[in-house]
Design an enzyme around this catalytic site. Sequence first.
Site, PDB file in Angstrom:
ATOM      1  N   ASP A  35     -39.203  11.278 -18.997  1.00  0.00           N
ATOM      2  CA  ASP A  35     -38.087  10.409 -18.204  1.00  0.00           C
ATOM      3  C   ASP A  35     -38.250   8.992 -19.104  1.00  0.00           C
ATOM      4  O   ASP A  35     -39.319   8.564 -19.295  1.00  0.00           O
ATOM      5  CB  ASP A  35     -38.729  10.227 -16.815  1.00  0.00           C
TER       6      ASP A  35
ATOM      7  N   SER B 116     -31.424   8.605 -13.944  1.00  0.00           N
ATOM      8  CA  SER B 116     -32.086   9.969 -13.972  1.00  0.00           C
ATOM      9  C   SER B 116     -31.324  11.007 -12.947  1.00  0.00           C
ATOM     10  O   SER B 116     -31.696  12.188 -13.072  1.00  0.00           O
ATOM     11  CB  SER B 116     -33.629   9.656 -13.473  1.00  0.00           C
TER      12      SER B 116
ATOM     13  N   HIS C  47     -38.049  12.897  -6.404  1.00  0.00           N
ATOM     14  CA  HIS C  47     -37.642  11.741  -7.251  1.00  0.00           C
ATOM     15  C   HIS C  47     -36.368  12.359  -7.818  1.00  0.00           C
ATOM     16  O   HIS C  47     -36.109  13.699  -8.004  1.00  0.00           O
ATOM     17  CB  HIS C  47     -38.560  11.306  -8.316  1.00  0.00           C
TER      18      HIS C  47
ATOM     19  N   ASP D   6     -34.318  12.345 -20.666  1.00  0.00           N
ATOM     20  CA  ASP D   6     -33.030  12.340 -19.745  1.00  0.00           C
ATOM     21  C   ASP D   6     -32.192  11.038 -20.170  1.00  0.00           C
ATOM     22  O   ASP D   6     -31.038  11.279 -20.509  1.00  0.00           O
ATOM     23  CB  ASP D   6     -33.419  12.037 -18.256  1.00  0.00           C
ATOM     24  N   HIS D   7     -32.856  10.242 -20.685  1.00  0.00           N
ATOM     25  CA  HIS D   7     -32.143   8.952 -21.256  1.00  0.00           C
ATOM     26  C   HIS D   7     -33.029   7.931 -21.956  1.00  0.00           C
ATOM     27  O   HIS D   7     -34.507   8.131 -21.848  1.00  0.00           O
ATOM     28  CB  HIS D   7     -31.391   7.916 -19.957  1.00  0.00           C
TER      29      HIS D   7
ATOM     30  N   HIS E 211     -32.525   0.972 -18.636  1.00  0.00           N
ATOM     31  CA  HIS E 211     -32.094   2.153 -19.587  1.00  0.00           C
ATOM     32  C   HIS E 211     -31.228   2.234 -20.773  1.00  0.00           C
ATOM     33  O   HIS E 211     -30.444   0.887 -20.669  1.00  0.00           O
ATOM     34  CB  HIS E 211     -31.431   3.210 -18.886  1.00  0.00           C
TER      35      HIS E 211
HETATM   36 ZN   LIG Z   1     -35.493   4.577 -15.169  1.00  0.00          ZN
END
Ligand SMILES: [Zn+2]
Length: 533
Positions: A96, A146, A209, A411-412, A487
Amino acid sequence: MLSSQRQFLLPILGLLALAGPAFGGVKEVHDVYELSGQPAIQPRFSTDVANGKYTPPEEMDPQFWYSLADEEITKRLALPQPSSLKAKNVIMFLGDGMPLATVAAARILKGQRQGKTGEESSLSFERFPYTGLSRTYCSNAQVPDSACTATAYLCGVKTNIINIGVSAAVNYNNCTASQDPANRLTSIAEWAQNAGKSTGIVTTTTLTHASPSGAYAKTANRMWECDSDVTSYGADASTCIDMATQLVTQTPGKNFEIMFGGGMGKFLPKSITDSHGKAGERSDGVNLLGRWQGLHDGGVLVTNRDQLLSVNVSRVSSIIGLFQSKLMNFHMDADETYQPTLSELTEVAIKKLSQNEEGYFVFIEGGLIDYGNHYTQPGYALDEALEFEKAIQLARDLTNIEDTLIVVTADHGHAVSIAGYPGRGTPILGINQHDTDLNGVKYAVLNYAAGPNQYLDETGQRLPLEDILVSDDAIAPSYIAKEQGVHSGEDVGIWASGPQSHLFTGVMQQSTIPHLMAYASCIGSGQKLCDRA
Ligand SMILES: [Zn+2]
Ligand SMILES: *[C@@H]1O[C@H](CO)[C@@H](O)[C@H](O)[C@H]1NC(C)=O
Ligand SMILES: *[C@@H]1O[C@H](CO)[C@@H](O)[C@H](O)[C@H]1NC(C)=O
């Protein structure tokens, strides 16, 4: 959104990661691009390194690079032709908030912890033979969160930011829209269950989460983790089902055989104190863990490392592990005797799920890399990334490369940079010795676009950082003053090993990833390897 909980000290190293390959080692040769060139000396204590003026002596000889290139060509030529092997098992590892800058910085830290310069080091998954890039934007967001990204890489559909498991026809916090069957998606976990495979989720954050929720939840707001959360966002918790309840009572969550993470409070009423000494968070009075045990004959609840490691996986039908009330602790801060490592969670998950002859799908998340980057404490982010790479090595060692596809991605990104010509071997968490700003003040190697500490004096001049960047939990400098780092929107990496891993190349939409995993394992409703002549 982020809660800091750093109660403990002392890391535990993943001894397990040193275990030899379980598949005989033959294919490993084809699956590894380890760089063999390593500096002959341990430059860490060299004054040249400290002054940013070090060159590994062997690298002064062009032959060093010719040999290395030859080795890399040979390894690529030895790759087997794309095979027709099917992926009985699929393991998806998700880092993540792990941009390529964090991957590169983590590999440098790995080498530096071994007393080397670091830049030449490799993470376990960087030795996988096939790599690609994943485009991470979401339907209404240039830079994603996310939740929408989990929907992409687990359900195969891009959606709006904050949504999980529902399409972009659903707008923020709109429960009615999220309940319309036309807007609800299925995840690869459900596709795997429909094919008779076992399934599980593992995370270092909470089971509810955003990332792990992509495997089971359908929600118009990722914050609806328990009923009290639904109410606090103005929705009706009696009709708008929170994610903890979805996990325990709905398909596909109720069929998971492995669920490991934090977030115990989301499953217990306020009147009950959880195993970690904190009160539950639910207002509806429901004890979801009691409910789960009622639904799972032979199911077992574990809440600490000893309990986890003493489970005989042959004797239980399923395991739910809730190792903290909220997020799990950073590995660097965790009590090694109490909180299991990601490698330990991974090992138990694989051992349990591999009992199914039909195979399994498991989602395993290094969820606190993102938190380290949000706190703009790169020492935490990189240590979590190194825990992540150890768990991946262990998973590759425990599984057969001919029947188990491992896909690693993020994810990013996060807005962190490695910048400014620091010399070879410069401590990655330290200061660039080679350059200064316009006022002659040196600056850090790692910098964030946004975060809490700009380190400016009252006239707006940058402060020297020599006395500040001294510990592994130091806060790195940032440009934009914000409570937390943010992000970023650039592509993230994909690394694949095992059957059909050659398909994970090129630049692809993040939402294509689960469809490729489904193709390789012959599940879901799209194209399948098994349908080909
Ligand atoms: Zn984050
Ligand atoms: C919620 O979504 C529905 C469509 O499913 C729409 O008719 C309604 O206006 C939306 N409500 C809000 C507050 O946006
Ligand atoms: C686990 O359980 C199986 C089945 O009951 C048994 O055969 C095995 O010996 C057990 N393993 C351990 C380590 O106790």
